[in-house]
Design an enzyme around this catalytic site. Sequence first.
Site, PDB file in Angstrom:
ATOM      1  N   GLU A 245      85.347  77.535   0.616  1.00 44.15           N
ATOM      2  CA  GLU A 245      84.415  78.811   0.988  1.00 44.15           C
ATOM      3  C   GLU A 245      83.220  79.112  -0.047  1.00 44.15           C
ATOM      4  O   GLU A 245      82.686  80.180  -0.007  1.00 44.15           O
ATOM      5  CB  GLU A 245      85.336  79.987   0.852  1.00 44.15           C
ATOM      6  CG  GLU A 245      86.536  80.192   1.749  1.00 44.15           C
ATOM      7  CD  GLU A 245      87.560  81.340   1.677  1.00 44.15           C
ATOM      8  OE1 GLU A 245      87.442  82.229   0.765  1.00 44.15           O
ATOM      9  OE2 GLU A 245      88.372  81.659   2.752  1.00 44.15           O
TER      10      GLU A 245
ATOM     11  N   GLN B 214      87.218  74.952  -3.344  1.00 48.74           N
ATOM     12  CA  GLN B 214      88.574  74.546  -3.207  1.00 48.74           C
ATOM     13  C   GLN B 214      88.487  73.105  -2.621  1.00 48.74           C
ATOM     14  O   GLN B 214      87.472  73.013  -1.796  1.00 48.74           O
ATOM     15  CB  GLN B 214      89.747  75.283  -2.515  1.00 48.74           C
ATOM     16  CG  GLN B 214      89.023  75.829  -1.125  1.00 48.74           C
ATOM     17  CD  GLN B 214      89.571  77.067  -0.429  1.00 48.74           C
ATOM     18  OE1 GLN B 214      89.067  78.186  -0.866  1.00 48.74           O
ATOM     19  NE2 GLN B 214      90.871  77.111  -0.228  1.00 48.74           N
TER      20      GLN B 214
ATOM     21  N   TRP C 252      95.393  80.429   7.128  1.00 45.74           N
ATOM     22  CA  TRP C 252      95.873  79.145   7.427  1.00 45.74           C
ATOM     23  C   TRP C 252      96.818  78.737   6.377  1.00 45.74           C
ATOM     24  O   TRP C 252      97.369  77.296   6.490  1.00 45.74           O
ATOM     25  CB  TRP C 252      94.431  77.960   7.448  1.00 45.74           C
ATOM     26  CG  TRP C 252      93.616  77.937   6.310  1.00 45.74           C
ATOM     27  CD1 TRP C 252      93.535  79.087   5.153  1.00 45.74           C
ATOM     28  CD2 TRP C 252      93.595  76.797   5.357  1.00 45.74           C
ATOM     29  NE1 TRP C 252      92.863  78.332   4.307  1.00 45.74           N
ATOM     30  CE2 TRP C 252      92.853  77.061   4.150  1.00 45.74           C
ATOM     31  CE3 TRP C 252      93.587  75.381   5.686  1.00 45.74           C
ATOM     32  CZ2 TRP C 252      92.438  76.085   3.137  1.00 45.74           C
ATOM     33  CZ3 TRP C 252      93.330  74.519   4.796  1.00 45.74           C
ATOM     34  CH2 TRP C 252      92.461  74.928   3.505  1.00 45.74           C
ATOM     35  N   ASP C 253      96.983  79.117   5.297  1.00 39.97           N
ATOM     36  CA  ASP C 253      97.926  78.699   4.220  1.00 39.97           C
ATOM     37  C   ASP C 253      99.210  78.488   4.844  1.00 39.97           C
ATOM     38  O   ASP C 253      99.785  77.425   4.290  1.00 39.97           O
ATOM     39  CB  ASP C 253      98.189  79.959   3.177  1.00 39.97           C
ATOM     40  CG  ASP C 253      96.889  80.567   2.666  1.00 39.97           C
ATOM     41  OD1 ASP C 253      95.806  80.625   3.375  1.00 39.97           O
ATOM     42  OD2 ASP C 253      96.691  80.955   1.339  1.00 39.97           O
TER      43      ASP C 253
HETATM   44  C1  BGC Z   1      90.966  80.966  -0.023  1.00 42.77           C
HETATM   45  C2  BGC Z   1      91.327  81.027   1.482  1.00 42.77           C
HETATM   46  C3  BGC Z   1      92.872  81.201   1.690  1.00 42.77           C
HETATM   47  C4  BGC Z   1      92.836  82.509   1.144  1.00 42.77           C
HETATM   48  C5  BGC Z   1      94.289  83.052   1.027  1.00 42.77           C
HETATM   49  C6  BGC Z   1      90.984  82.298  -0.467  1.00 42.77           C
HETATM   50  O1  BGC Z   1      90.660  82.477  -1.861  1.00 42.77           O
HETATM   51  O2  BGC Z   1      89.769  80.239  -0.332  1.00 42.77           O
HETATM   52  O3  BGC Z   1      91.320  79.364   1.659  1.00 42.77           O
HETATM   53  O4  BGC Z   1      93.176  81.214   2.961  1.00 42.77           O
HETATM   54  O5  BGC Z   1      92.503  82.763  -0.174  1.00 42.77           O
HETATM   55  O6  BGC Z   1      95.326  82.385   0.255  1.00 42.77           O
END
Ligand code: BGC
Length: 807
Positions: A493, A598, A366-367
């Site tokens: 997360e 985050q 989703w980034d």
């Molecule tokens: C983050 C996610 C992100 C992923 C890739 C993870 O550490 O929590 O939100 O999509 O890294 O950057």
Amino acid sequence: MIGGAPGMGRGYVGSPWELRWEGLDLDQLQRTESTFALSNGHIGMRGTLEEGEPRGMPGTYLNGFYEEHELPYAESAYGYPEAGQTIVNVTDGKIIRLLVEDEPLDMRYGHAANHFRVLDFRSGTLRRETEWTSPTGRRVRVRTERLVSFTQRAVAAIRYEVEPLDAGIQLVAQSDLLANEPIESDTRDPRVAAALDAPLLNEYTKAERYRAVLVHRTKRSALRMAAAMDHQIETAGTLRTAIEVEDDLARLTIAVNVPLGEKLQLTKFLAYGWSAQRSIPALRAQVDAALEGALRTGWDGLLTEQRQFLDEFWASADIEIDGDPELQQAVRFSLFHVLQAGARGESRAIPGKGLTGPGYGGHAFWDTETFVLQQLTYTLPDAARDALRWRHSTLDKAKERARQLGLKGAAFPWRSINGDECSAYWPAGTAAFHVNADIADATVRYLNATQDTEFERECGTELLVETARLWASLGHHDPHGGFRIDGVTGPDEYSAVVDNNIYTNLMAQRNLRAAADACERHPDIAEALGVDHVEVTDWREAARKMRMPYDELLRVHPQFERFTEHAAWDFENTPPEKYPLLLNYPYFDIYRKQVIKQADLVLAMHLRGDAFTLEQKRRNFAYYEALTVRDSSLSATTQSVLAAECGHLELAYDYFAETALTDLHDLHRNVRNGLHMAALAGSWISIVAGFGGMRDHSGELSFQPRLPPIPQRIAFRMCFRGSQFCVEIHREFAVYQLVKGSPLTVTHYGQPVTVTEDPVAMPIPPGEELERPSQPAGRAPIRRRAPEPVAEESLPAAPIASAVHRA
Ligand code: BGC
């Protein structure tokens, strides 16, 4: 060996338009190979030295080219993805080895009196200069420059020059195409390591005169790739050349005696292509044709095209920060790398690391939609459209995944290269359904910013409809009259499988409404997609009743239902070395406590800021600041934006600095695996949405600019509906000016402003004095201090900078 140069950014030398590293620090090679990576979104090349060694981790990537492998599960269950995908290090065309008399150029031996590398943001090239004395005392100067072309998508090129410095000398250069280059595996999973050990099978080789081509195929994913090289050689001495080819190696050898005062100049043209379907002759023809095109354009032509492409980009996207040279450099570095990641992806994903390294297996998350596409939509809208086209091209897979999960519509993958779900950890994978609303949000943003009806009809409406269908089937109406979405994971997360995550609910709400609006605008498409009046009414009803929990006692929004009742995390007794928490504490404990990896609710307050009052934002922000540990590089950006909106300008600037320096200071200690695209795009977001206060809710562009304490002025440029304009923020006023295209109307603190070629200055209302919110013990961002004053003349004035000054 020469140490890292003094200056800014831990070894990088400060300069507004380039990234320079002086000296060779062997232990820093891996990270500089990432920061010096070149890419156009289709081809990616890490910044390894031409001679191949010493090296950190070599890497050449083709967007979308991966190998498949099994995914490990301790226990199996229904609906787990079966196969993983990992980006492949493809045939390396960067290698040019050099023999100086009888000594190979290897900077671990002999002596380098001068050695530097420069990534130039305006020429779009990586330059290197090395003055090297061999162990037997022969001195040469090597100058190289390489590019991955923005204008010729399949092409890269290297200019390589060697000159003797003391006396005539014999030089032998070996220019390679090398497949199945041995690399140390970074993975702890033996299955992935096995899949990536010599992943390419040779299918075809050919070499003639100065040209060679190698065609290979992956073993399991059955993707085919071709790499080709051709050369131009200029030298005063008599030349002897030979070309040879093996399964995994093609090599042009050039031997020449170069007199003092002369040099050997080699130009290497490279072409790459891959396909899941095309035959060997077809791929070979494709790279041969690309090479012919590059040779026809020539080295100088490629440089000129590259410069023109970048001139246009900077004219529409540059950001200036007066009074903080380090962040000025960092922000242009960020803009440049995001451009590289997206420019010529053309209906392929933009991976979390771009094409700068093998991190995250080369997957897109989703980034892309939530962070990277914010920048691209307003600076290079075609690239944003292409990235959304990639999502659209994977709709069948997403619909199949939804069906497998017992849902309607489309369930896009949490992480993927080809559109299939590759996340083996479902609580932070499958359950992170918000990715669907993020794709819808990026679609809405792109459509508002461009009014691209063609895209809306071809792809946009369908993306909105299928994602809306997912929400309608995933949520349900409860007996109290609300629409709930239970059992999902939001952006944070450190909580998983929760009920009514506010971020997810608000983004789904926007998704449902946008789908209904699009169907009403395009009834023929709605009909073709089988959408009837009842379905549209259901979407609107679900959106209207969307649950948004609120804690009446604390007067804050809980990130999800009952979050604020969870036990507090013991921050006081969590020492610094225990971060990131996910590597040091069990998930079971993290999940049941109030600790945030985050921005989640805070991100909702940015992207759905229209759903909160300023008072709510301030209270929520202070509450979540005290819980957020920023174990993800995605967080600081959003905290910067909300800090600015809530009036904490100094804190906002600290977070902006953290975002902008994520990769240059290697803050997460993993830059060796590639750059963090979301954090890089975060530099743009912090400036434009943070200090510019830009919001695009409901398609209108509104600004609430405010200058943070350190810079004396910030200026940014952006595109909207075919026009380009500039916003300049001063302490007491902001200036809006059209750069190109038709006048447009925006708002400044709620007041309409018509942006024309004549600059309009608007006053900035005085800010309020507010108490700085606190962070968990030991997790406050570093306070940004004003840099030592620098003499004016030592900062080269940039053309764009001066143009903005005149505005
Ligand atoms: C983050 C996610 C992100 C992923 C890739 C993870 O550490 O929590 O939100 O999509 O890294 O950057």
